[in-house]
Every structure is written in structure tokens, then in C-alpha cells.
Write an enzyme that holds these catalytic residues in place. Structure first.
Site, PDB file in Angstrom:
ATOM      1  N   GLN A   1      31.099  36.553  45.035  1.00 36.03           N
ATOM      2  CA  GLN A   1      31.491  35.173  44.758  1.00 36.03           C
ATOM      3  C   GLN A   1      30.613  34.212  45.541  1.00 36.03           C
ATOM      4  O   GLN A   1      30.218  34.509  46.668  1.00 36.03           O
ATOM      5  CB  GLN A   1      32.943  34.952  45.190  1.00 36.03           C
ATOM      6  CG  GLN A   1      33.944  35.757  44.396  1.00 36.03           C
ATOM      7  CD  GLN A   1      35.356  35.426  44.832  1.00 36.03           C
ATOM      8  OE1 GLN A   1      35.718  35.605  45.992  1.00 36.03           O
ATOM      9  NE2 GLN A   1      36.150  34.927  43.912  1.00 36.03           N
TER      10      GLN A   1
ATOM     11  N   LYS B   1      45.164  22.811  40.807  1.00 37.24           N
ATOM     12  CA  LYS B   1      43.724  23.058  40.736  1.00 37.24           C
ATOM     13  C   LYS B   1      43.084  22.373  39.541  1.00 37.24           C
ATOM     14  O   LYS B   1      43.762  22.027  38.576  1.00 37.24           O
ATOM     15  CB  LYS B   1      43.447  24.563  40.686  1.00 37.24           C
ATOM     16  CG  LYS B   1      43.671  25.178  39.322  1.00 37.24           C
ATOM     17  CD  LYS B   1      43.007  26.542  39.182  1.00 37.24           C
ATOM     18  CE  LYS B   1      43.272  27.062  37.775  1.00 37.24           C
ATOM     19  NZ  LYS B   1      43.262  28.494  37.632  1.00 37.24           N
TER      20      LYS B   1
ATOM     21  N   HIS C   1      39.966  25.883  48.107  1.00 41.74           N
ATOM     22  CA  HIS C   1      39.127  27.029  47.699  1.00 41.74           C
ATOM     23  C   HIS C   1      38.217  26.537  46.592  1.00 41.74           C
ATOM     24  O   HIS C   1      38.660  25.799  45.716  1.00 41.74           O
ATOM     25  CB  HIS C   1      39.927  28.164  47.073  1.00 41.74           C
ATOM     26  CG  HIS C   1      41.056  28.675  47.881  1.00 41.74           C
ATOM     27  ND1 HIS C   1      41.009  29.875  48.512  1.00 41.74           N
ATOM     28  CD2 HIS C   1      42.277  28.161  48.138  1.00 41.74           C
ATOM     29  CE1 HIS C   1      42.162  30.094  49.116  1.00 41.74           C
ATOM     30  NE2 HIS C   1      42.950  29.070  48.900  1.00 41.74           N
TER      31      HIS C   1
END
Ligand SMILES: [Zn+2]
Ligand SMILES: [Zn+2]
Length: 662
Positions: free
Chosen positions: A404, A489, A535
Site C-alpha cells: 500500500q 470517508k 487513513h
């Protein structure tokens, strides 16, 4: 005939009591099914006083699903006509089509599909009406005694799993009869419905392929034969869909990965675990290098963390409670034994990491933090391992081990709005630099049943995300109640060159982890406060983004990403030395250039370069050599002659620097 009053598409109507939606919508051929009081129903349904009826178009999501299922239904009828001793499994609609599972006497082959298709065409032409009939368990078991799989479904009526819900998911058990021209049933199937009014409402369909499938998805059950098909509101739409599939097939990154020698999945390593070959390695490194530079410019700090950790870390983070299924099983290490083989000291469980977040939290926590350090942006190319089911693995876009481009941002509440805004701008611009330009955004908001944290925090964060999203002037889709329990999100959805949508970056606010890890900073007034944690993965994973770009560009990467940017092709052997020297100069200038010094003839070399999708073919013959020049041949076949060597180098360097496509 008495009259009843109903609401049709918002309008109050008085209709005769025996009128059904199929009569009411008779004028509008697009309407193939309807909602009555909010529930999807056949157009043949009886109406009652006060019903609220809405027409559902064949092109809507519900309409397409009903079209797909009705076509599956016709396929099952056709299969039993052609192969009488075939037993029926289930036949649900899926994305862009449907399938039906069968237990045939003999395995289907491609010729069978043609036969089944023509039997289906006959059924469609006959315009058989779908008639709903309510039945009881006892009656249905008797009527369907020759269909063991259907009988099994009747037995488990209720929570039969999502796929079987097409058969028995309703509140009543129903059988649908297909009525022939004389009004008598010609075929029947246990089915919840609804269906199109009649088989002639199927405008265009095609059977795609067969596959083996276990009954109800379990390897303990018999293996059935599945036939996939697709159905569309018009022949044009069917053709467009088939063209898209053909184009997608040509671009499939798994195929291009082999053809262009980019990566492979050696069986010796295990499924879902890729190795990158030198050429794929170059593309990957170019992707990473540019990302690294841009992140440094944006104030990210680079960190590294190990691939395995003691279980306790994922207990703290909560992953072992809610994500254990997605993790590789633990290794037991450091166990000590007595002489008799009994355990003296219990071992430690270590896990491969499925996520990097807990490690970054430990870096944050490694010492006291002051408000002056915030926002703190930690970035890692973090390799993670997730135990994905083998059925969902798909090349490098869905793998078991991947890296990632992961970042965690720790900031104060006051900084959150500004941080999310600049973050989203950064993310979108970086995706644009890689050549994706068509986006929409999706905002996932609180699920009121399942969330941690204060309502006011959720509102604040959701508003901050909404503000950041709105500022981008992109289409914003609301995913109401779709957020994970730990925070709202935004996800960035990107369309590729052939219009397929890929979920790319996500920006996720997290109210939970700072709490679980007791993250703090000392504020301006000296108090201890909890930071906001964000994140953020931009590519998702490098492998996945690699796969998406490979398909987006169909392997013809822009020069800045191309494994080989320029290939030298001499018109004849005599010019090899001259061209070899030009290629050397290009390499010195930082261009990934190679000379094709093989014995192949020039035309073969050109063809090879085309197959390898190399952006610049650098060709030299007698005139070029005399003039101290070269000729370019581009991927689109165009040619430019007599380019002085220095200009040739400058042209390649320019498009590489500007990251433009040629
Ligand atoms: Zn059906
Ligand atoms: Zn994270």
C-alpha cells in the site's frame, strides 16, 4: 364494475377494480414491472383501494434485474426443453446479466449454448405470460418432487442465502407458470418473482459461457453446471456491452502482464502472490519514485515497519476481533520445551500484517507529541498480507500480498477541515499525473446502528469531508449510512479509458484507533488532547494501481512509465554502429533506450517494438547517418524523418519530464 382509487406515479386515478398495472401502463412499453406500496411486483398484480403504484422502466437498476432474471427463467425452460433430464438449481440476476445452475445428464459444451439460445428465441417469440401462483410447502414438494434441488430450497425457506432468495426469499412460496398461446401452462418454476409481463419483453440477450459450480457454493455439495448470460433493453445496448467485454479482454492486465513480461504468479509461491519481472519493476519503480517525490513536497515523512508482529498489537487495534478472517493464520514462535517434550514456556503468536496503521500509531506514540508537530503525516510503502478467498483473487488487482502507498495523518480538530481539503486536492492531482482524469467522489456517512465516537465529532468530520469534496466541483455521490463504524470517508472513483469505474483513493477519518492506542498531544494550553487520525491510501495498493494503469493504457504506457522508452532499429546491419552510438548517448541522457541488435529483418524489429508497445522507435539509414540524424516512428504508425540527434534526445526527455502520452 366497481371503481377503486389508486395513486399511479404520483397521480390519483380512479380505475375499474379489475384493472392491473399492465393495463394502466399499456401505453408505455418501457414499463416492465412496478412497485406497489414500495415493493417490486409483477405488472399482473391485482390492485386494491389506496395502492400506490410506480412504473419501473426496463432500463432502471430494478428493471434490468427483472429483465436478467426473467431471461434466466426462460433459459431454464429452454434447457429443460432441449435436455429433458436436467435438474434445476438456482438462477439469480448478477451484475450485467444472470446465471442459472443446472444438474444435466452430460456436461454442457459451446454447441449446447447455441441450441439453448435458439430454443429461448422460440419461447420469447411465443410471448408466454409469466403467471404467479401462491402455493404451500406440501403442494410445492409434491409438484416439484422431480426437482431435488428446488425441494431442498423449499425445506430451507427463510434464510436461504442471498442467491437462493430469488427462489424462496418472499413471504409466500410461489410458483410461476409460463402460459402458452392457449393460456395453459407450458412450464413452471419455483420462483419468488417478479418477472416481465411476458417472454416477448426480452429485447436482446446472449448466453456467454459455462462454468462448474458447487450447489449452494459448498464443496461438500454436488458439482453443477452454471450457464452465464446477459440481457439488455435493446440490441444496441447488448452490442455495446459485448464490445466493451472484448475491449476489456484485450486490455486484461493478466494477459498484458505476460505479453509485456511485466509480472507473473509462480505456482511455487502460491496464489495471489506476484513477482515483478525487470520490465514490470521499471514501471513500478517509476510509479513509486514519482509518488515519493510528490509526498515529500507535500510534507509527508517516510517510515518503515516490519511485516510481522505479535498478536497483541492487533488485539489493541481491534483487527483480531473484526478482521481475523482476512488475516493469514498465526505462527507460534519462541516456544520452549522440557526434555519430555511438554511445553515449558508457551510461545508467542505472530501475525503477518494486513494493515500498517497500528505500526504508525506506535511511531506516533514513541515519545510525547506537541501541537507544534501536527499535522504529522507518516507515509510508508507498506507491504501487507490478506488472506483473500481464492475465488475473488484477480491478477494483481486483487492479490494476497501487496504494497500500500499508505499514510496516516495525525492532526488537531481545528486542522481537520484544512487538512482534508488539501489532502483531496493532492490525491486528485496525483492521480491526474498518472493519466486518470475522469472522477467522481463518494461520501460514506454514519450508520446510526453501528458507530463509535460522539455524534458531534461525526457531524464535524462528515461536514469537513463534504466541504472538501464540494470544493472539487466533481460529482458527489452520497453513500448514506455506508461508513465503517469508526468514521466517515471519501472515496475517489476513477473512470478508465473505456469507461469502467475503479475505486481508487480513500480518505478515512478514524475516531477509534487514537482512542484504542491512547494517542495524545500536548495542546497550546498545556492540556493532553487526542489527535484526529486520517487513513489515506492513494493508489490503494501499488500492484492494483499498476493493474489499473496497465488496462487504462492497454499496456501502451506513457514514456515516463514505459519500461523501454526508445528502441534503436537500424534499416540495415551497416547502420548498427552508428545507431548504437546514438542509443548510448540517449542512455547517458537518462533515457531508457535499447538497440535491437538481433538478426531479425527491420520489418520484424518494427513489429516486435509495436508488440512491446515501445513509445519511440529510433530508426537510422543512410540519409540519417550522413546528416547525423535519426527518424522516429511512433506507436500510431506516424514517422518523422531527419531529426538531429540532439533534438531527438530533447523530444524524448521533454515528454518524459512532462509525463505526457505520445
Ligand atoms: Zn423466475
Ligand atoms: Zn490505516
Amino acid at each position: 364494475m366497481s371503481q377503486i382509487s389508486v395513486t399511479v406515479d404520483g397521480k390519483q386515478l380512479s380505475v375499474e377494480a379489475d384493472q392491473r398495472p399492465t393495463h394502466i401502463f399499456a401505453e408505455n412499453k418501457e414499463i416492465v414491472v412496478c412497485k406497489i406500496n414500495g415493493v417490486l411486483k409483477d405488472l399482473w398484480t391485482d390492485l386494491s383501494e389506496g395502492d400506490v403504484v410506480e412504473g419501473v422502466s426496463i432500463s432502471s437498476a430494478d428493471g434490468l434485474a427483472v429483465l436478467s432474471h426473467s431471461t434466466a427463467h426462460v433459459m431454464a425452460q429452454a434447457v429443460q426443453e432441449v435436455y429433458a433430464n436436467t435438474r434445476l438449481g438456482i438462477g439469480p440476476p448478477i451484475k450485467d446479466g444472470f446465471y442459472y445452475d443446472f444438474d444435466p445428464e452430460n456436461t454442457f459444451n459451446p454447441d449446447d449454448l447455441t441450441k439453448i439460445e435458439s430454443a429461448m428465441r422460440k419461447i420469447i417469440k411465443e410471448g408466454q405470460r409469466f403467471r404467479r401462483r401462491v402455493t404451500t410447502e406440501a403442494e410445492a414438494l409434491k409438484e416439484l418432487a422431480h426437482e431435488p434441488y428446488k425441494c431442498e430450497l423449499i425445506g430451507i425457506k427463510g434464510p436461504a442465502g442471498e442467491e437462493a432468495s430469488v427462489e424462496v426469499g418472499g413471504s409466500e412460496l410461489t410458483i410461476y407458470d409460463n402460459l402458452g398461446r392457449d393460456g395453459n401452462p407450458v412450464w413452471s418454476d419455483l420462483c419468488r418473482g417478479p418477472h416481465l409481463p411476458s417472454t416477448k419483453h426480452i429485447p436482446a440477450f446472449k448466453l456467454m459461457r459455462t462454468a462448474a459450480a458447487y450447489w449452494r457454493g459448498s464443496e461438500k455439495n454436488p458439482m453443477l453446471q452454471r450457464i452465464y448470460g446477459t440481457a439488455w433493453p435493446s440490441q444496441d445496448e447488448l452490442n455495446a456491452y459485448l464490445e466493451l467485454l472484448a475491449e476489456a479482454e484485450k486490455r486484461d492486465h493478466r494477459r498484458l502482464g505476460t505479453e509485456l513480461d511485466l509480472f507473473s504468479f509462480p505456482e511455487e509461491i502460491g496464489s495471489g502472490l506476484a513477482v515483478f519481472h525487470p520490465k514490470g519493476g521499471i514501471v513500478r519503480r517509476a510509479m513509486e519514485d514519482y509518488s515519493r517525490i510528490r509526498h515529500e513536497e507535500e510534507g509527508y515523512e517516510f517510515v518503515y515497519s516490519p511485516h510481522i508482529t505479535k498478536a497483541a498489537l492487533f488485539e489493541t487495534s481491534g483487527h483480531l476481533q473484526w478482521y481475523a478472517d482476512g488475516m493469514y493464520p498465526p505462527m507460534i514462535l519462541d516456544e520452549e520445551y522440557n526434555a519430555d517434550g511438554t511445553v515449558k514456556r508457551a510461545g508467542q503468536q505472530y501475525y503477518m500484517k494486513p494493515m500498517n496503521c497500528p505500526f504508525h500509531n506506535l511511531i506516533y506514540k514513541s515519545r510525547g507529541r506537541s501541537y507544534r508537530e501536527l499535522p504529522l503525516r507518516l507515509f510508508e510503502f507498506g507491504t501487507v498480507y490478506r488472506y483473500e478467498k481464492s475465488g475473488v483473487l484477480h491478477g494483481i488487482t486483487r492479490a494476497r500480498g501487496f504494497t500500500q502507498d499508505d499514510a496516516h495523518i495525525y492532526c488537531t480538530k481545528e486542522q481537520m477541515v484544512g487538512e482534508l481539503d488539501s489532502l483531496l486536492t493532492f490525491v486528485l492531482n496525483l492521480l491526474r499525473d498518472y493519466g486518470l482524469n475522469d472522477f467522481y467522489l463518494e461520501l460514506s456517512t454514519k450508520n446510526d446502528e453501528k458507530f463509535v465516537g460522539e455524534d458531534s465529532d461525526w457531524e464535524e468530520a462528515t461536514e469537513a469531508l463534504r466541504k472538501a469534496a464540494t470544493a472539487q466541483n466533481l460529482e458527489l455521490v452520497l453513500d448514506e449510512g455506508g461508513a465503517a463504524f469508526y468514521g466517515p470517508k471519501i472515496s475517489v472513483q476513477a473512470k478508465d479509458a473505456i469507461g469502467r469505474t475503479w475505486q481508487m483513493s480513500t480518505i478515512q477519518v478514524d475516531f477509534q484507533l487514537p482512542q484504542r492506542f491512547e494517542l495524545e498531544f500536548s495542546a497550546t494550553d498545556g492540556t493532553r488532547q487526542r489527535p484526529v487520525m486520517i487513513h489515506r491510501a492513494l493508489f490503494g495498493s501499488i500492484e492494483r494501481f499498476f493493474g489499473v494503469l496497465t488496462e487504462h493504457y492497454s499496456g501502451a504506457f506513457p514514456p515516463w512509465l514505459a519500461p523501454v522508452q526508445a528502441i534503436g532499429i537500424p534499416v540495415a546491419d551497416t547502420f548498427s554502429d552508428y545507431l548504437g552510438d546514438v542509443i548510448k548517448q540517449m542512455r547517458k541522457a537518462g533515457i531508457r533506450a535499447e538497440l535491437d541488435a538481433s538478426d531479425d529483418r527491420m520489418q520484424k524489429k518494427v513489429r516486435n517494438a509495436q508488440m512491446q508497445k515501445i513509445p519511440f522507435m529510433v530508426i537510422a539509414g543512410e540519409e540519417d547517418q550522413k546528416a547525423g540524424a535519426v527518424s522516429f516512428r511512433y506507436r500510431n504508425g506516424e514517422q518523422k524523418n531527419g531529426i538531429p540527434i540532439a533534438d531527438a534526445i530533447a523530444e524524448i526527455k521533454k515528454v518524459v519530464q512532462e509525463r505526457t502520452q505520445v
